[in-house]
Design a protein around this motif. Structure first.
Motif, PDB file in Angstrom:
ATOM      1  N   GLN A  56      28.072  38.337  36.432  1.00 30.88           N
ATOM      2  CA  GLN A  56      28.044  39.165  37.633  1.00 30.88           C
ATOM      3  C   GLN A  56      28.302  40.645  37.337  1.00 30.88           C
ATOM      4  OE1 GLN A  56      31.691  38.698  40.207  1.00 30.88           O
ATOM      5  NE2 GLN A  56      32.239  37.193  38.632  1.00 30.88           N
ATOM      6  N   THR A  84      21.788  41.950  44.067  1.00 27.36           N
ATOM      7  CA  THR A  84      22.291  43.223  43.563  1.00 27.36           C
ATOM      8  C   THR A  84      21.145  44.221  43.563  1.00 27.36           C
ATOM      9  OG1 THR A  84      23.895  42.116  42.132  1.00 27.36           O
ATOM     10  CG2 THR A  84      23.416  44.416  41.651  1.00 27.36           C
ATOM     11  N   ARG A 119      20.215  40.506  38.332  1.00 27.42           N
ATOM     12  CA  ARG A 119      21.065  39.606  39.105  1.00 27.42           C
ATOM     13  C   ARG A 119      20.560  39.498  40.536  1.00 27.42           C
ATOM     14  NH1 ARG A 119      26.016  43.283  38.339  1.00 27.42           N
ATOM     15  NH2 ARG A 119      24.255  44.681  37.902  1.00 27.42           N
TER      16      ARG A 119
END
Length: 281
Positions: free
Chosen positions: A107, A69, A66
């Motif tokens: 997410q 992150t 992601r």
């Protein structure tokens, strides 16, 4: 090492939370057990999609992380010269438009997959990492987004899902995750939940499977909080015969662009804890 040497016809895979692949690639390459397996399923690589980290003796087949992150990322590496070539698999995600919570599931974690041949049978191997602050409901949404479509294909193709789930299944209050994986995804836990996979005594690093035999063994690591998990993947005789008999439909993964795509669930109720799935025609 004995488990690897005694299973030459099977496929061996090491699932490792590396906590920065850039920092520990050489640790993997110089370990006589870690560098002997056919496949490395890595989590917490901390490796952005636009970057790459070499592991001596291995090729990176697929990776995913992601954006924005740091402590995340997954990758699958294959030993150079392997008799069966693994190829990156484009995960057939459930449409984000079907449910708001499922649509937000990207997410919550990282996931990637390869397709390879195990004892002559095509199989899918998934590596995943779920963030430690995700709730059980969010984990379910992540699994629905990335794995539920494979249940509705009704294909006997073997599937293995491995990685850091960040939920301690040694605790009875987390039995719900195991039941969910079995009931809705037909994935059974191969990991011995009574054995810790971290230095903290928790069992977070899990392997689930369907239509394939998986034997999991813990290994020792001096560079990570998580213990590497060795999986020996093999095909039972009845599965080999069944897949051979239906090779015209199971030797390749159905593509989402097919003229007659498989039905997907029309609604997903995520408002309830048990995450019911309703499949309608």
């Amino acid at each position: 090492m004995e488990a690897i040497l005694s299973n030459r016809s099977a496929c061996t895979m090491m699932s490792i939370n590396v906590q920065s692949l850039n920092a520990h690639a050489s640790d993997i390459a110089t370990d006589h057990v870690l560098n002997a397996v056919d496949l490395l399923a890595l989590s917490e690589t901390w490796m952005d999609d636009g970057t790459s980290v070499a592991i001596a003796g291995y090729d990176c087949i697929v990776q995913q992380k992601r954006h924005a992150t740091r402590a995340g990322g997954v990758a699958i590496y294959q030993k150079i010269g392997a008799s069966e070539i693994a190829v990156a698999h484009d995960i057939q995600q459930l449409s984000a438009s079907r449910d708001a919570l499922v649509g937000a599931a990207d997410q919550y974690g990282d996931i990637c997959a390869v397709e390879t041949s195990i004892m002559g049978t095509r199989a899918l191997l998934f590596a995943l990492y779920l963030s430690p602050d995700t709730t059980l409901k969010q984990k379910k949404c992540f699994f629905a987004r990335n794995l539920l479509s494979y249940h509705y294909f009704r294909s006997p193709m073997p599937i293995v899902v491995t990685g850091d789930f960040n939920i301690d299944v040694s605790k009875s209050e987390n039995n719900e995750l195991i039941a969910f994986m079995s009931q809705y995804l037909q994935l059974e836990l191969a990991t011995d939940r009574a054995q810790a996979t971290t230095l903290g005594g928790t069992c977070l690093d899990l392997t689930f499977h369907r239509n394939i035999q998986v034997e999991c063994t813990r290994y020792i690591s001096y560079f990570s909080y998580h213990r590497p998990m060795l999986s020996v993947l093999s095909m039972p005789d009845d599965c080999v015969k069944k897949n051979d008999a239906s090779s015209s439909t199971t030797r390749s993964v159905p593509k989402s662009s097919s003229s007659q795509p498989p039905k997907q669930p029309s609604t997903l109720s995520t408002s309830r804890v048990d995450f019911p799935v309703h499949h309608t025609t």
